[in-house]
Scaffold this motif. Sequence first.
Motif, PDB file in Angstrom:
ATOM      1  N   TYR A 191       0.818  -1.210   0.000  1.00 11.38           N
ATOM      2  CA  TYR A 191       0.000   0.000   0.000  1.00 11.38           C
ATOM      3  C   TYR A 191       0.855   1.265   0.000  1.00 11.38           C
ATOM      4  CZ  TYR A 191      -4.548  -2.186   0.408  1.00 11.38           C
ATOM      5  OH  TYR A 191      -5.691  -2.897   0.148  1.00 11.38           O
ATOM      6  N   GLU A 192       1.921   1.273   0.764  1.00 10.87           N
ATOM      7  CA  GLU A 192       2.755   2.479   0.804  1.00 10.87           C
ATOM      8  C   GLU A 192       3.368   2.783  -0.562  1.00 10.87           C
ATOM      9  OE1 GLU A 192       6.316   4.656   3.310  1.00 10.87           O
ATOM     10  OE2 GLU A 192       6.066   2.486   3.550  1.00 10.87           O
ATOM     11  N   ASN A 193       3.755   1.746  -1.273  1.00 17.05           N
ATOM     12  CA  ASN A 193       4.442   1.942  -2.556  1.00 17.05           C
ATOM     13  C   ASN A 193       3.531   1.816  -3.771  1.00 17.05           C
ATOM     14  OD1 ASN A 193       7.140   2.269  -1.428  1.00 17.05           O
ATOM     15  ND2 ASN A 193       6.880   0.146  -0.783  1.00 17.05           N
ATOM     16  N   GLY A 194       2.270   1.464  -3.551  1.00 18.97           N
ATOM     17  CA  GLY A 194       1.340   1.332  -4.669  1.00 18.97           C
ATOM     18  C   GLY A 194       1.673   0.152  -5.569  1.00 18.97           C
ATOM     19  N   HIS A 195       2.111  -0.939  -4.984  1.00 19.64           N
ATOM     20  CA  HIS A 195       2.426  -2.144  -5.759  1.00 19.64           C
ATOM     21  C   HIS A 195       1.246  -3.104  -5.714  1.00 19.64           C
ATOM     22  CE1 HIS A 195       6.970  -1.383  -5.035  1.00 19.64           C
ATOM     23  NE2 HIS A 195       6.534  -0.749  -6.103  1.00 19.64           N
ATOM     24  N   GLY A 196       0.558  -3.239  -6.841  1.00 15.55           N
ATOM     25  CA  GLY A 196      -0.579  -4.149  -6.917  1.00 15.55           C
ATOM     26  C   GLY A 196      -1.875  -3.574  -6.383  1.00 15.55           C
ATOM     27  N   VAL A 197      -1.799  -2.432  -5.739  1.00 20.09           N
ATOM     28  CA  VAL A 197      -2.952  -1.703  -5.203  1.00 20.09           C
ATOM     29  C   VAL A 197      -2.668  -0.210  -5.377  1.00 20.09           C
ATOM     30  CG1 VAL A 197      -3.612  -3.431  -3.465  1.00 20.09           C
ATOM     31  CG2 VAL A 197      -1.926  -1.686  -2.893  1.00 20.09           C
ATOM     32  N   PRO A 198      -3.701   0.619  -5.373  1.00 22.58           N
ATOM     33  CA  PRO A 198      -3.432   2.060  -5.415  1.00 22.58           C
ATOM     34  C   PRO A 198      -2.648   2.485  -4.161  1.00 22.58           C
ATOM     35  CG  PRO A 198      -5.754   1.608  -5.871  1.00 22.58           C
ATOM     36  CD  PRO A 198      -5.135   0.315  -5.412  1.00 22.58           C
ATOM     37  N   GLN A 199      -1.720   3.410  -4.331  1.00 24.82           N
ATOM     38  CA  GLN A 199      -0.960   3.892  -3.175  1.00 24.82           C
ATOM     39  C   GLN A 199      -1.926   4.505  -2.170  1.00 24.82           C
ATOM     40  OE1 GLN A 199       1.740   7.263  -3.750  1.00 24.82           O
ATOM     41  NE2 GLN A 199       3.258   6.147  -2.549  1.00 24.82           N
ATOM     42  N   ASP A 200      -1.785   4.083  -0.902  1.00 22.42           N
ATOM     43  CA  ASP A 200      -2.726   4.506   0.123  1.00 22.42           C
ATOM     44  C   ASP A 200      -2.006   4.490   1.475  1.00 22.42           C
ATOM     45  OD1 ASP A 200      -4.783   4.684   2.052  1.00 22.42           O
ATOM     46  OD2 ASP A 200      -6.208   3.607   0.772  1.00 22.42           O
ATOM     47  N   TYR A 201      -1.608   5.670   1.938  1.00 21.56           N
ATOM     48  CA  TYR A 201      -0.868   5.760   3.206  1.00 21.56           C
ATOM     49  C   TYR A 201      -1.730   5.376   4.399  1.00 21.56           C
ATOM     50  CZ  TYR A 201       2.712   8.084   0.468  1.00 21.56           C
ATOM     51  OH  TYR A 201       3.676   8.366  -0.476  1.00 21.56           O
ATOM     52  N   TYR A 202      -3.018   5.624   4.310  1.00 23.04           N
ATOM     53  CA  TYR A 202      -3.928   5.251   5.391  1.00 23.04           C
ATOM     54  C   TYR A 202      -3.938   3.729   5.565  1.00 23.04           C
ATOM     55  CZ  TYR A 202      -8.185   5.163   8.235  1.00 23.04           C
ATOM     56  OH  TYR A 202      -9.098   4.954   9.244  1.00 23.04           O
ATOM     57  N   GLN A 203      -4.104   2.997   4.466  1.00 29.21           N
ATOM     58  CA  GLN A 203      -4.080   1.539   4.528  1.00 29.21           C
ATOM     59  C   GLN A 203      -2.710   1.032   4.974  1.00 29.21           C
ATOM     60  OE1 GLN A 203      -6.457  -0.921   4.152  1.00 29.21           O
ATOM     61  NE2 GLN A 203      -7.866   0.799   4.245  1.00 29.21           N
ATOM     62  N   ALA A 204      -1.654   1.639   4.469  1.00 23.42           N
ATOM     63  CA  ALA A 204      -0.298   1.242   4.881  1.00 23.42           C
ATOM     64  C   ALA A 204      -0.149   1.409   6.391  1.00 23.42           C
ATOM     65  CB  ALA A 204       0.748   2.070   4.142  1.00 23.42           C
ATOM     66  N   PHE A 205      -0.649   2.531   6.905  1.00 19.53           N
ATOM     67  CA  PHE A 205      -0.570   2.793   8.341  1.00 19.53           C
ATOM     68  C   PHE A 205      -1.289   1.703   9.134  1.00 19.53           C
ATOM     69  CE2 PHE A 205      -1.624   4.586  12.409  1.00 19.53           C
ATOM     70  CZ  PHE A 205      -0.591   5.444  12.725  1.00 19.53           C
ATOM     71  N   ILE A 206      -2.491   1.323   8.686  1.00 19.42           N
ATOM     72  CA  ILE A 206      -3.260   0.282   9.381  1.00 19.42           C
ATOM     73  C   ILE A 206      -2.412  -0.988   9.514  1.00 19.42           C
ATOM     74  CG2 ILE A 206      -5.186  -1.345   9.128  1.00 19.42           C
ATOM     75  CD1 ILE A 206      -6.784   1.024   7.889  1.00 19.42           C
ATOM     76  N   TRP A 207      -1.821  -1.426   8.409  1.00 23.27           N
ATOM     77  CA  TRP A 207      -1.080  -2.699   8.412  1.00 23.27           C
ATOM     78  C   TRP A 207       0.228  -2.591   9.179  1.00 23.27           C
ATOM     79  CZ3 TRP A 207      -4.137  -6.389   7.910  1.00 23.27           C
ATOM     80  CH2 TRP A 207      -5.270  -6.256   7.116  1.00 23.27           C
ATOM     81  N   TYR A 208       0.934  -1.479   9.021  1.00 22.69           N
ATOM     82  CA  TYR A 208       2.171  -1.289   9.789  1.00 22.69           C
ATOM     83  C   TYR A 208       1.868  -1.236  11.283  1.00 22.69           C
ATOM     84  CZ  TYR A 208       4.751   0.071   5.514  1.00 22.69           C
ATOM     85  OH  TYR A 208       5.362   0.114   4.285  1.00 22.69           O
ATOM     86  N   PHE A 209       0.802  -0.537  11.644  1.00 22.99           N
ATOM     87  CA  PHE A 209       0.443  -0.410  13.056  1.00 22.99           C
ATOM     88  C   PHE A 209       0.094  -1.766  13.648  1.00 22.99           C
ATOM     89  CE2 PHE A 209      -2.426   0.363  16.621  1.00 22.99           C
ATOM     90  CZ  PHE A 209      -1.648   1.235  17.376  1.00 22.99           C
ATOM     91  N   ALA A 210      -0.693  -2.558  12.925  1.00 26.41           N
ATOM     92  CA  ALA A 210      -1.067  -3.892  13.420  1.00 26.41           C
ATOM     93  C   ALA A 210       0.180  -4.738  13.673  1.00 26.41           C
ATOM     94  CB  ALA A 210      -2.003  -4.585  12.430  1.00 26.41           C
ATOM     95  N   ALA A 211       1.117  -4.707  12.746  1.00 28.15           N
ATOM     96  CA  ALA A 211       2.351  -5.482  12.913  1.00 28.15           C
ATOM     97  C   ALA A 211       3.208  -4.914  14.040  1.00 28.15           C
ATOM     98  CB  ALA A 211       3.140  -5.499  11.600  1.00 28.15           C
ATOM     99  N   ALA A 212       3.307  -3.598  14.095  1.00 26.53           N
ATOM    100  CA  ALA A 212       4.130  -2.952  15.129  1.00 26.53           C
ATOM    101  C   ALA A 212       3.606  -3.253  16.525  1.00 26.53           C
ATOM    102  CB  ALA A 212       4.175  -1.437  14.890  1.00 26.53           C
TER     103      ALA A 212
END
Length: 166
Positions: free
Chosen positions: A93-114
């Motif tokens: 999501y952060e880099n827009g690979h295979g999905v539209p770039q979306d920092y909000y979605q990237a944040f969700i996944w990074y936060f869950a892992a963190a």
Amino acid sequence: MKIILVLIMVFCLCACSKPVDPKMAFKEGDYETSLKLWLPRAEAGDREAQDYLGIQYYMGLGVRRDYKEAIKWFAPAAEAGYPDAQRNYGDMYENGHGVPQDYYQAFIWYFAAAQQGHESAKLALANITDDNKLTPNQQMHAKLQANKYIPDDSKQFQSHDTYIEK
């Protein structure tokens, strides 16, 4: 003498055989074998196997690089709470690979892992927050959304703000 000959033959067969451990095959760079060994496990719902297949497709290791296929494997493992897959899904999501770039979605996944102790996810999360890619309010909402992907309730984000819908 026959016993020694048999032992030598068994040793040679074992030494020359391909790995049966998909992690070992991956580590040794035998990506075709790794893929063959991970695939049935991933199809059966093994989260680690799904993450490894996602990595192989993301990086083109033993297969043609295919971001959509990587997403196909990262998504179920990430949604089930597997931190490595969550980190990798966030990268997509952060880099827009295979999905539209979306920092909000990237944040969700990074936060869950963190929240589950994933160190590189913590760094990736810091990059998004340090670069002001999301407002504090967006971050708060993303944290609340991430809770559904954190299996351990004690690691989930707790908001005490009364204006946020829970």
